[in-house]
Design a protein around this motif. Structure first.
Motif, mmCIF file in Angstrom:
data_model
loop_
_atom_site.group_PDB
_atom_site.id
_atom_site.type_symbol
_atom_site.label_atom_id
_atom_site.label_comp_id
_atom_site.label_asym_id
_atom_site.label_seq_id
_atom_site.Cartn_x
_atom_site.Cartn_y
_atom_site.Cartn_z
ATOM 1 N N MET A 76 1.372 -1.401 0.091
ATOM 2 C CA MET A 76 0.091 0.257 0.938
ATOM 3 C C MET A 76 0.898 1.517 -0.287
ATOM 4 N N LYS A 77 0.914 1.792 -1.195
ATOM 5 C CA LYS A 77 2.057 2.756 -1.384
ATOM 6 C C LYS A 77 0.733 4.216 -1.037
ATOM 7 N N LEU A 78 0.957 5.590 0.009
ATOM 8 C CA LEU A 78 0.450 6.154 0.881
ATOM 9 C C LEU A 78 0.245 7.318 0.089
ATOM 10 N N GLU A 79 0.603 8.527 -0.407
ATOM 11 C CA GLU A 79 0.416 9.756 -1.065
ATOM 12 C C GLU A 79 1.147 10.862 0.294
ATOM 13 N N LYS A 80 -0.225 11.011 0.711
ATOM 14 C CA LYS A 80 -0.465 11.445 2.156
ATOM 15 C C LYS A 80 -1.080 11.574 3.007
ATOM 16 N N ILE A 81 -0.033 11.513 4.397
ATOM 17 C CA ILE A 81 -0.601 10.674 5.487
ATOM 18 C C ILE A 81 -1.116 11.980 6.556
ATOM 19 N N ILE A 82 -1.887 11.657 7.558
ATOM 20 C CA ILE A 82 -2.344 12.285 9.224
ATOM 21 C C ILE A 82 -0.935 12.280 9.955
ATOM 22 N N ILE A 83 -0.190 12.254 10.995
ATOM 23 C CA ILE A 83 -0.369 11.546 12.078
ATOM 24 C C ILE A 83 -0.968 12.785 13.525
ATOM 25 N N ALA A 84 -1.568 11.369 13.578
ATOM 26 C CA ALA A 84 -2.944 12.727 14.752
ATOM 27 C C ALA A 84 -2.083 12.621 16.131
ATOM 28 N N SER A 85 -0.874 13.425 16.233
ATOM 29 C CA SER A 85 -0.546 13.677 17.392
ATOM 30 C C SER A 85 0.269 15.421 16.636
ATOM 31 N N ASN A 86 0.498 15.848 18.340
ATOM 32 C CA ASN A 86 0.888 17.208 18.517
ATOM 33 C C ASN A 86 2.638 17.134 18.585
ATOM 34 N N ASN A 87 2.566 15.876 19.717
ATOM 35 C CA ASN A 87 3.874 15.436 20.419
ATOM 36 C C ASN A 87 5.733 15.848 19.250
ATOM 37 N N LYS A 88 5.893 17.200 19.350
ATOM 38 C CA LYS A 88 6.955 17.114 18.510
ATOM 39 C C LYS A 88 7.460 16.160 18.389
ATOM 40 N N HIS A 89 8.104 15.188 19.593
ATOM 41 C CA HIS A 89 8.875 14.193 19.852
ATOM 42 C C HIS A 89 8.624 13.261 18.722
ATOM 43 N N LYS A 90 7.121 12.711 19.215
ATOM 44 C CA LYS A 90 6.460 11.443 18.831
ATOM 45 C C LYS A 90 6.359 11.615 16.891
ATOM 46 N N VAL A 91 6.411 12.956 16.430
ATOM 47 C CA VAL A 91 6.160 13.365 15.071
ATOM 48 C C VAL A 91 7.271 13.583 14.368
#
Length: 199
Positions: free
Chosen positions: A1-16
């Motif tokens: 599965m190739k993903l063009e655009k994905i969102i990470i459900a976080s604003n934790n800078k370390h985690k992101v």
């Protein structure tokens, strides 16, 4: 599965940063909630790491119509019957207060000998697409809870988590070293393998 655009459900800078670093080259565009212009709080009311990850990812997919990756991570301490577990981020009663969480953990383990201070970090990841596809991945790493904070890197319980075999806490490792062995790194690699296997 190739993903063009994905969102990470976080604003934790370390985690992101950690997720972006590990998935770099796999997706064309990886955005944090802030980078995607999303400002919302999702209540994590699941009883497992997998449930919480799915709840977060599904909420963002419903909001944006884009694929979303979410994780829920926590520390499970043997001597505390698996606590703090899914309550790791708010163990002290105040969400995201690393200092108070660490102080509470050390207080509860005061006097507990080294051989009974075993613990594991766990990460569960959910990738949800607008088409309803759901992929779950999991990673774990065993360690020992130290008697005091050691190291200045990382975040959360990292200064208290001594990695078996390395004799260093997560907070003494560089981000590259940590990513190569961490629970989140293992879960993301598990996710990548699953994505590759389904094409």
């Amino acid at each position: 599965m190739k993903l063009e655009k994905i969102i990470i459900a976080s604003n934790n800078k370390h985690k992101v940063d950690e997720i972006k670093d590990i998935l770099k080259g796999f997706c064309n565009e990886i955005l944090s909630l802030k980078e995607a212009g999303i400002n919302c709080e999702v209540e994590e009311n699941g009883t497992t790491f997998e449930e919480n990850a799915y709840i977060k990812a599904k909420a963002i997919v419903d909001l944006t119509g884009l694929p979303c990756i979410a994780d829920d991570s926590g520390l499970e301490v043997d001597a505390l019957n698996g606590a703090p577990g899914v309550y790791s981020a708010r163990f002290s009663g105040e969400h995201g207060n690393y200092k108070k969480n660490n102080e509470k953990l050390l207080s509860l383990l005061k006097g507990v000998p080294r051989e009974k201070r075993g613990a594991r970090f766990v990460t569960a990841i959910a990738l949800v697409t607008p088409d309803g596809d759901k992929i779950f991945a999991r990673g774990e790493i065993r360690g020992i809870i130290t008697e005091e904070e050691v190291g200045s890197n990382g975040f959360g319980y990292d200064p208290l988590f001594l990695v078996l075999g390395l004799n260093k806490t997560f907070a003494q490792l560089s981000s590259q070293e940590k990513n190569s062995i961490s629970h989140r790194g293992r879960a993301l690699n598990d996710l990548k393998e699953k994505l590759v296997s389904i094409g």
